[in-house]
Write an enzyme that holds these catalytic residues in place. Sequence first.
Site, PDB file in Angstrom:
ATOM      1  N   CYS A   1      -3.222  -0.946   4.791  1.00  0.00           N
ATOM      2  CA  CYS A   1      -2.997  -1.600   6.091  1.00  0.00           C
ATOM      3  C   CYS A   1      -1.614  -1.252   6.623  1.00  0.00           C
ATOM      4  CB  CYS A   1      -3.155  -3.109   5.936  1.00  0.00           C
ATOM      5  SG  CYS A   1      -2.980  -4.030   7.466  1.00  0.00           S
ATOM      6  N   TRP A   2      -1.572  -0.787   7.853  1.00  0.00           N
ATOM      7  CA  TRP A   2      -0.301  -0.382   8.485  1.00  0.00           C
ATOM      8  C   TRP A   2       0.366  -1.578   9.161  1.00  0.00           C
ATOM      9  CZ3 TRP A   2       1.137   2.197  13.603  1.00  0.00           C
ATOM     10  CH2 TRP A   2       2.278   3.005  13.479  1.00  0.00           C
ATOM     11  N   GLU A   3      -0.349  -2.689   9.177  1.00  0.00           N
ATOM     12  CA  GLU A   3       0.139  -3.899   9.850  1.00  0.00           C
ATOM     13  C   GLU A   3       0.290  -3.659  11.342  1.00  0.00           C
ATOM     14  OE1 GLU A   3       3.852  -4.586   8.036  1.00  0.00           O
ATOM     15  OE2 GLU A   3       3.027  -4.549   6.024  1.00  0.00           O
TER      16      GLU A   3
END
Lengths: 658, 154
Positions: free
Chosen positions: B53-55
Amino acid sequence: MSEYSFGNPEIIEEEVDILIIGGGMAACGAAFEAKRWIDKAMEQGINLKVKLVDKAAMSRSGAVAQGLSAINTYMGENDPADYVRYVRDDLMGITREDLVYDVGRHVDDSVHNFEKWGLPIWKQPGDEGKTLAEGGKGVRSGKWQIMINGESYKWVVAEAAKNAIGTENIAEHVFIVRLETDRNDPKRIAGAAGFSVRDNTLHVYKFKCCLLAAGGAVNVFRPRSVGEGIGRAWYPVWNAGSTYSMAAECGAELTLMENRFVPARFKDGYGPVGAWFLLFKARALNAFGENYQKKNYGSLKDHGYDAYATGLKMGTCLRNHLMMQELKDGRGPLFIDTPTAMSNLAQNMTPQEIRHLEAEAWEDFLDMTIAQCGVWAGENIEPDKQMSEIMPTEPYLLGSHAGCAGIWVSGPQDIPGTPDHYHWGYNRMTTVKGLFTAGDGVGASGHKFSSGSHAEGRIAAKAMVKFAIDNKDWNPEMARSVDEITAEIYAPVKTFLKHKHYTTTINVNPHYITPKMFQFRLQKIMDEYVAGISTLYQTNKTMLEVAERKLEMLREDSLKMRAKDLHELLRAWENYHRLIAAFAHMKHIQFREESRYPGYYYRTDYMKIDDEHWKCFTNSTFNRHTGEWKLWKVPYVQLIRKSDDEPEAIARPPSRVT
Amino acid sequence: MPTYVRTDKCDGCKDEDKVYCMYICPHDLMLLDKDGSKTGHAMKALNQEPEQCWECYACVKACPKQAIECRHYADVVPLGASVQPLRKTDSIIWSIKFRNGNTKRFQFPVRTTPEGSADPYGGEPEANMDELADHGTLFTKSTHDCDLDQFIES
C-alpha cells in the site's frame, strides 16, 4: 463465460490504429492531442481508431494518482532555452537538448488546459481571478515551479482525456505485458498483449503504432522500510519498469539507463522537500546544527565534481553528495529546520496569515504524500515546533522527474543544430518502427515532471497520427502466434496449477517461486551489489560482476514464477519487468567507467567525472532470445549556448567520443 | 499506513454500480470478499496486500460509506494517530489526530469546475492537417515564445 476459467482465459483480439499503453499524465496528453487530429482526419475520409489501455483506473493511475502540491515545469516568463540550461546542469551536462527544448516550448499550453479543466492554481495577491493564460501570475516555489491545490490533479486531467476519446475507447484494469514485433520486419512493432486483472480474459491488440507510457521503475532496489512500510516508496510503487522492459525486449535502444534518482526526502514518510527548501526557505543541518552543504562544499574538488557546481547552485546529485559525506562520517541524523523557517516567515504576519502558512505546510503533504502526515501525527511532530529528519531514499529509475533513464527516441526536426543521429523521422519514435514513448519512457531528457509528461504525450500523439496515416495500408502481422503469446503470459498460472499439490505449504515449493520472493531476491542483489543503500550507493567492477551472475540466474528463475490468482499474475509480470529494468541499470553502470552522478551512485574504481571520455550518451540494446546486452557511446551535442553564470566545463566540447 | 476496511461500515457497495475501492486502487489491492471465505465477513472489502500500500488514499477518498481508514505502517510509525479525509466534489476536509491527542483540521479546494465537466476542446482551435508534420506546434497553436538567438547555431 463458464468455459473460461483461471488458467484458460478467453482470448480477445482487437485491431486499432493507435494504441496508448498506460493511463498516466503522458497517456492522458496523448489521448487529448490524438483525438483532435483523428477527428480532422475523419473529415478527410481517413478513419483512425485509438484505444487506451490502463492497468488501473485512469482517475487515480500513474505517478500523479495521489495528487501533487506543485506543477514543477511551467515556463511562464522564462525562455525554453533557459529551461534546457537548468536541465542540462542538473543532469550533469548530458542531455538531449532537442527533446528538452521541445517539452519546454509546449508545456505551458498543457498547464493552461489543466486550469481550464478545473485544477486550482495559486495566484499572486491581486491576480486571484485571472487564469495563467490570461496573464495571472502564479506562485513560484522555484524558477520553474508553481503551487497548486492538486489533490484532484490527475482526476481532472484524466477526465479531460476520457471525455476526449470516450470511455468506449478505454480499457481499464488490463495490464499489457508484452510487445510483439512484426512478422516481416523485426525492427517494427505490430502488436501488444496483456491480461485483465478482473476476469479471465487475455487481450491481444494489433496496431499501426503504439505509445508505451507505463511509468518508471520503483522497488527494484531494497527500500529502507522492509516490513509493512515496503509500500512507502517515494515514487509510486506500481511503477514497475514496464516501459523500459517491454521496449528493451522488443529491441528498442535504451539510453542513460545508468542514471537514477535518489531523492533526499523527509525520512520514512518521503514527504517532498521542495516547498520547504524553496518556498519556506528551510535549511538542512547535521547532528551538530551545522550547515553541512556549506561545510562540505570544498570536498567537491576531490574528484572534479566542482566543475559542475557554481557556488551553491549545483546538480541535485551533488547536493546529495554533500549529504553523503555526513552520513559516511557518522554526523547524522540530518534535519530540515522547519521551526526556524516558519518563525522567520511568521515574523511579519498576522495570526490569520500564520494559520494560513501552517495550512500550506500541511497541504504540501496532504496533496501528494499523506503518509508523511501520518508520520508526523504518529510521532507528535508539528513542523513549527520540531525539526524533521531528512534522508536519501533507495534509488529509482525514471525519465520524467529529476532523472533521465529511458528509451532513445527521435526528436523534433526543426530545432537549430540538431545532428542527424538525433532524429530519424517521427517525433518520440523509438528505434523500433511504430513504437513511440513519452514521460518516464523518454531517456536523456529529465525534469519534465507531470506537466511536461502531458505535453510530451501530446507531442508523441501528433506524430503517431501522422505515422498511422502514412501507414494506413500496412497490415500488422505479429511474429508470434496468439497461442504462443498466451502460453507465455499465462505460464505462471500453469506453473502454479501444475505443482500446487506437491507440498502442503503453498508458498514453499521447489517447482516455483512466488512473485514476492522474486522481488525480494532482485532487491537484495541490487541493493548489495549495484550501489543501493546498504553500500551507501557505492559499487565497483567486481561487485557488478557478482550482480550480473546473480541477475542472470534470477532471469532463468523468472520462468518458474507462479501466480495463484490474477492479482499474483499482475505481480509476476510487474516483477519480471522490474528485473529487466534493473538488468539494464546494472549493465549501464558497468559500462560507464566514471562517477557521472555522485550522490546518486559511485563507481569506487572510477571516482572522477571524466568529461574527456564519458561526456556522451550510453546506449544499449537487449536480445531477449540470447540474453545479450550491447552497449556503446553516442555523441552528445550541445545546442543551446551556455549562459554567463554556467560553469565552463559544461560548455567544453566532447572529444574522443566514439 | 496500509488502509483497512471497517466491518461496521462497509456494505460491499451492494447498491452501487461498482465496488468503489476495488475499482479505484491503482495497485489492485482492494478486493470484495463476496462469500466471506477470505475474511469471515461476507460482502465486505479488504486490503489483500497491505505491505504494497502506497497510502495514496484513493480508496479512502472514494468509499461512499467512509468505511476505509489508515493505520500507519506498523514497522515505522507509533500507534494512535490518524489522518482522515472527507472528499467532496469541490473540496477536501482533513482531520488529523496526533498520538498525543492533539487535533488539526484543514480544508482545501480540489477543483474549480463541476465533476465530469472537463471539456477538452471547448474554446480550442480545430486541428489543421497542413500542420500535422510541423514539430513547432500542437493543435492548440499555443507554442511558447522562443528566443532562437539562444541556440549555438542560430
